[in-house]
Design an enzyme around this catalytic site. Structure first.
Site, PDB file in Angstrom:
ATOM      1  N   ASP A  44      -3.810   2.456  -5.196  1.00  0.00           N
ATOM      2  CA  ASP A  44      -2.474   2.436  -4.586  1.00  0.00           C
ATOM      3  C   ASP A  44      -2.178   1.168  -3.774  1.00  0.00           C
ATOM      4  OD1 ASP A  44      -3.874   2.900  -2.174  1.00  0.00           O
ATOM      5  OD2 ASP A  44      -2.251   4.156  -1.406  1.00  0.00           O
ATOM      6  N   GLU A  45      -2.904   0.102  -4.052  1.00  0.00           N
ATOM      7  CA  GLU A  45      -2.824  -1.097  -3.202  1.00  0.00           C
ATOM      8  C   GLU A  45      -2.914  -2.363  -4.044  1.00  0.00           C
ATOM      9  OE1 GLU A  45      -5.597  -2.104   0.565  1.00  0.00           O
ATOM     10  OE2 GLU A  45      -6.063  -0.343  -0.630  1.00  0.00           O
ATOM     11  N   ASP A  75       0.869  -1.188   0.000  1.00  0.00           N
ATOM     12  CA  ASP A  75       0.000   0.000   0.000  1.00  0.00           C
ATOM     13  C   ASP A  75       0.899   1.229   0.000  1.00  0.00           C
ATOM     14  OD1 ASP A  75      -3.078   0.857   1.639  1.00  0.00           O
ATOM     15  OD2 ASP A  75      -1.594   2.242   0.848  1.00  0.00           O
TER      16      ASP A  75
HETATM   17  P1  TTP Z   1      -5.208   5.210   1.118  1.00  0.00           P
HETATM   18  O1  TTP Z   1      -4.212   4.147   0.786  1.00  0.00           O
HETATM   19  O2  TTP Z   1      -6.351   4.866   2.012  1.00  0.00           O
HETATM   20  O3  TTP Z   1      -4.481   6.449   1.823  1.00  0.00           O
HETATM   21  P2  TTP Z   1      -3.060   7.099   1.508  1.00  0.00           P
HETATM   22  O4  TTP Z   1      -2.286   6.313   0.512  1.00  0.00           O
HETATM   23  O5  TTP Z   1      -3.261   8.536   1.175  1.00  0.00           O
HETATM   24  O6  TTP Z   1      -2.356   7.070   2.931  1.00  0.00           O
HETATM   25  P3  TTP Z   1      -1.743   5.806   3.712  1.00  0.00           P
HETATM   26  O7  TTP Z   1      -0.293   6.119   3.872  1.00  0.00           O
HETATM   27  O8  TTP Z   1      -2.475   5.790   5.009  1.00  0.00           O
HETATM   28  O9  TTP Z   1      -2.010   4.596   2.867  1.00  0.00           O
HETATM   29  O10 TTP Z   1      -5.828   5.808  -0.212  1.00  0.00           O
HETATM   30  C1  TTP Z   1      -5.098   5.907  -1.424  1.00  0.00           C
HETATM   31  C2  TTP Z   1      -5.469   7.180  -2.151  1.00  0.00           C
HETATM   32  O11 TTP Z   1      -6.871   7.202  -2.422  1.00  0.00           O
HETATM   33  C3  TTP Z   1      -5.182   8.447  -1.360  1.00  0.00           C
HETATM   34  O12 TTP Z   1      -3.851   8.900  -1.528  1.00  0.00           O
HETATM   35  C4  TTP Z   1      -6.205   9.405  -1.910  1.00  0.00           C
HETATM   36  C5  TTP Z   1      -7.364   8.537  -2.316  1.00  0.00           C
HETATM   37  N1  TTP Z   1      -8.448   8.626  -1.305  1.00  0.00           N
HETATM   38  C6  TTP Z   1      -9.465   9.567  -1.499  1.00  0.00           C
HETATM   39  O13 TTP Z   1      -9.482  10.285  -2.503  1.00  0.00           O
HETATM   40  N2  TTP Z   1     -10.442   9.686  -0.541  1.00  0.00           N
HETATM   41  C7  TTP Z   1     -10.444   8.919   0.605  1.00  0.00           C
HETATM   42  O14 TTP Z   1     -11.342   9.058   1.458  1.00  0.00           O
HETATM   43  C8  TTP Z   1      -9.402   7.934   0.783  1.00  0.00           C
HETATM   44  C9  TTP Z   1      -9.348   7.079   2.018  1.00  0.00           C
HETATM   45  C10 TTP Z   1      -8.430   7.832  -0.194  1.00  0.00           C
HETATM   46 MG    MG Z   2      -2.121   4.213   0.688  1.00  0.00          MG
END
Ligand code: TTP
Ligand code: MG
Length: 358
Positions: free
Chosen positions: A106-107, A8
């Site tokens: 992103d995962e 992730d």
């Molecule tokens: P995530 O992997 O949930 O968050 P992240 O990568 O920003 O942070 P982390 O380090 O905790 O993993 O989500 C991936 C992307 O999806 C994030 O960068 C932006 C988008 N996103 C939104 O647009 N709205 C949201 O509510 C969430 C949770 C994510």
């Molecule tokens: Mg993320």
């Protein structure tokens, strides 16, 4: 035993922005709607860890983020760019996996059972994958390692940011036990509240629950919850994961009944949706609009075209037809969205399949 990784990306959209703007690095950075000096509407998509220190997080109203840190750097969402970066990341993960399943922008899960003999080797392998992603894309990530998808995900969360975390199958229940029940993958706010009101505050508490009681409350899903709380999960990587829909939604600056404004917004959203449709190489059969009114009541209305289409005009025409047919006259609209679904084929890359907001 299988060995599964969950990769992730850390603060993904914001990390992408830091990459092309190194001057933002380490400063509080928020990606999302325009804060407009505190009166802006819409939400935070994500923010970097410097901004998280001030309590800012994904899905928070942008006005609140602004109140928490007025002098943070606020930048708009640029999906096309993040998607390009995502594709590069996914190529690297794929090249390290025997089986690969992307679950969001992103995962991704990777089955590496055939590549490593044991957990110790898996940690080394994850390290080299992490370094490779950094070298190829410049982006940081976290990796969870375990023997099923649930535990790989839970391990990854625990390892964030910039970490690699191994949770062996035999340690899974112990690892989960002290965590608050809301942290269990798949438990949203409503379920969390129900579980807490039943007396389950930690995952360990839930793990010891009477399954019949859980099934009585949650149906078959109760049994799944119980399994998850014990660290038991699915280890099958679904290679041909299919996107179900492509959509976008937007919040108006002020609640509006102005048809010109709404139509212009629907056209602009439809054209973005079409860009994604083209990139995905799909044809769609269903067009849906979502309307959220000023009082937060929300409606989804769909039309089936009766044939598969990849025409931009069909998205906008049907979105407008739905709007004219179903929008309540004189009721102010806060947010509007367009989505296409019922795809006939898939080529190319995947992305987040839900409505994505800004
Ligand atoms: P995530 O992997 O949930 O968050 P992240 O990568 O920003 O942070 P982390 O380090 O905790 O993993 O989500 C991936 C992307 O999806 C994030 O960068 C932006 C988008 N996103 C939104 O647009 N709205 C949201 O509510 C969430 C949770 C994510
Ligand atoms: Mg993320």
């Amino acid at each position: 035993m299988r060995i599964i990784l969950l990769v992730d990306m850390d603060y993904f959209f914001a990390a992408c922005e830091e990459l092309r703007h190194p001057e933002y690095m380490g400063k509080p950075l928020v990606v999302g709607a325009d804060p407009k000096g505190g009166s802006g509407r819409g939400v935070v998509s994500t923010c970097n860890y410097a901004a998280r220190k001030f309590g800012i997080h994904s899905a928070m109203p942008i006005s609140m983020a602004y109140r928490l840190k007025k002098d943070a750097i606020f930048v708009p969402v640029d999906y096309n760019y993040y998607e390009k970066m995502s594709n590069q990341v996914m190529q690297v993960i794929k090249s390290y996996s025997t089986k690969f399943e992307q679950v969001s922008i992103d995962e991704a899960f990777a089955d590496i059972s055939a590549k490593v003999e044991d957990y110790a080797k898996a940690v080394e392998y994850a390290k080299s994958l992490k370094e490779k992603i950094k070298a190829e894309t410049g982006l940081p990530c976290s990796i969870g390692i375990s023997s099923n998808k649930l535990m790989a995900k839970m391990a990854c969360e625990a390892g964030k940011p910039d970490g690699i975390k191994l949770v062996k199958q035999e340690d899974a229940a112990k690892f989960l036990s002290p965590l608050p029940v809301g942290k269990l993958y798949g438990v949203g706010n409503k379920t969390k509240e129900r579980l807490e009101s039943m007396g389950f505050k930690t995952i360990g508490g839930l793990a010891k629950a009477n399954v019949a009681n859980l099934v009585g409350t949650f149906g078959v899903w109760g049994a799944e919850l119980h399994k998850s709380a014990n660290g038991i999960g699915d280890d099958v990587i679904v290679e041909n994961y299919e996107i179900k829909s492509i959509g976008r939604e937007r919040t108006f600056e002020t609640d509006t009944i102005d048809q010109d404004k709404i139509v212009a917004m629907l056209k602009s959203i439809s054209s973005e949706v079409y860009d994604d449709v083209k990139r995905q190489g799909v044809s769609f059969k269903t067009v849906t609009i979502k309307i959220r009114y000023h009082d937060f009541t929300e409606y989804l209305k769909s039309r089936s075209l009766g044939h598969y289409s990849d025409e931009p005009g069909e998205i906008i025409d049907n979105a407008l037809k739905l709007f004219y047919a179903f929008a309540e006259k004189g009721k102010r609209i806060r947010k509007i969205g367009v989505r296409v679904s019922s795809f006939s084929k898939r080529q190319g890359q995947r992305r987040i399949g839900e409505f994505t907001s800004a």
